[in-house]
Design an enzyme around this catalytic site. Sequence first.
Site, PDB file in Angstrom:
ATOM      1  N   ASP A  11       8.153 -17.044   2.691  1.00 56.99           N
ATOM      2  CA  ASP A  11       7.363 -17.082   3.719  1.00 56.99           C
ATOM      3  C   ASP A  11       7.900 -15.798   4.604  1.00 56.99           C
ATOM      4  OD1 ASP A  11       5.276 -17.900   5.755  1.00 56.99           O
ATOM      5  OD2 ASP A  11       6.858 -18.765   6.782  1.00 56.99           O
ATOM      6  N   ASP A  13       7.245 -15.317   8.643  1.00 60.66           N
ATOM      7  CA  ASP A  13       7.436 -15.708  10.191  1.00 60.66           C
ATOM      8  C   ASP A  13       8.436 -16.964   9.800  1.00 60.66           C
ATOM      9  OD1 ASP A  13       6.009 -13.511  10.947  1.00 60.66           O
ATOM     10  OD2 ASP A  13       4.282 -14.558  11.329  1.00 60.66           O
ATOM     11  N   SER A  57      -3.104 -15.896  10.314  1.00 56.82           N
ATOM     12  CA  SER A  57      -4.359 -16.289  10.882  1.00 56.82           C
ATOM     13  C   SER A  57      -4.616 -15.639  12.123  1.00 56.82           C
ATOM     14  CB  SER A  57      -4.402 -17.984  11.322  1.00 56.82           C
ATOM     15  OG  SER A  57      -3.586 -18.315  12.221  1.00 56.82           O
ATOM     16  N   ARG A  61      -8.162 -14.813  14.301  1.00 49.11           N
ATOM     17  CA  ARG A  61      -8.315 -15.516  15.530  1.00 49.11           C
ATOM     18  C   ARG A  61      -8.529 -14.306  16.451  1.00 49.11           C
ATOM     19  NH1 ARG A  61      -5.124 -20.731  15.887  1.00 49.11           N
ATOM     20  NH2 ARG A  61      -4.407 -21.017  14.093  1.00 49.11           N
ATOM     21  N   CYS A  93      -2.905 -14.407   3.743  1.00 47.94           N
ATOM     22  CA  CYS A  93      -4.104 -15.034   4.100  1.00 47.94           C
ATOM     23  C   CYS A  93      -4.645 -14.774   5.603  1.00 47.94           C
ATOM     24  CB  CYS A  93      -3.984 -16.565   3.945  1.00 47.94           C
ATOM     25  SG  CYS A  93      -5.446 -17.238   4.733  1.00 47.94           S
ATOM     26  N   HIS A  95      -7.036 -15.669   7.244  1.00 48.99           N
ATOM     27  CA  HIS A  95      -8.291 -16.606   7.504  1.00 48.99           C
ATOM     28  C   HIS A  95      -7.585 -17.619   8.548  1.00 48.99           C
ATOM     29  CE1 HIS A  95      -9.670 -15.433   3.558  1.00 48.99           C
ATOM     30  NE2 HIS A  95     -10.322 -15.204   4.270  1.00 48.99           N
ATOM     31  N   CYS A 101     -10.577 -21.752   3.409  1.00 47.12           N
ATOM     32  CA  CYS A 101     -10.258 -20.705   2.214  1.00 47.12           C
ATOM     33  C   CYS A 101      -9.215 -21.330   1.182  1.00 47.12           C
ATOM     34  CB  CYS A 101      -9.773 -19.288   2.598  1.00 47.12           C
ATOM     35  SG  CYS A 101      -8.156 -19.501   3.397  1.00 47.12           S
ATOM     36  N   CYS A 103      -6.736 -19.709  -0.044  1.00 42.53           N
ATOM     37  CA  CYS A 103      -5.486 -18.866   0.212  1.00 42.53           C
ATOM     38  C   CYS A 103      -4.583 -19.280   1.313  1.00 42.53           C
ATOM     39  CB  CYS A 103      -5.701 -17.320   0.240  1.00 42.53           C
ATOM     40  SG  CYS A 103      -6.870 -16.647   1.286  1.00 42.53           S
TER      41      CYS A 103
END
Length: 185
Positions: A11, A13, A57, A61, A93, A95, A101, A103
């Site tokens: 990952d 962050d 995201s 956003r 991703c 989204h 979704c 993903c």
Amino acid sequence: MTSAKKLVILDRDGVINVDSDSFIKSADEWIPIPGSLEAIARLNHAGYRVVVASNQSGIGRGLFDMAALNAMQAKMQRAAAAVGGRIDAVFFCPHTAEDQCECRKPKPGLLKMIAERFEVDPAATPVVGDSLRDLQAGAALGFPVHLVLTGKGQKTLAAGALPEGTRVHDDLRAFALTFLAERDE
């Protein structure tokens, strides 16, 4: 699967860079966690490719755009290279949860794409994250999952309900040292 397919999925962050509840929105806000880039270099030097799988995201956003994300990724790549490391790919991703979704972690779509693109065996490919959704996405496909206590990791550990077999490490550096030492045994 051949041994040439050595890969670690991270990952971003909270694992590689400092996280923020208000999102990392620019290259200026992207600050590496001490030791994380050196950990990536250590994994690379041991023959592992490193790939990032990240929910972003903030794009969905409207908090930042693709140019800002690309600037963050470029800064991360340059910073890794400066200490002898390399990130082979970044999957993300864009989204929001409302988009439903496949993903967005905790759904495993991003990790499935990575496994297919890099032709790796999930059972032999660790996923490292700081949040429950990172671990859930990995566990859904049979990846060994590792929680780091940086970023949201302390809160994630305290909340419990981790996927079975989750290994816990202080940070990405501790993961890399333990992971590579176990490979040498």
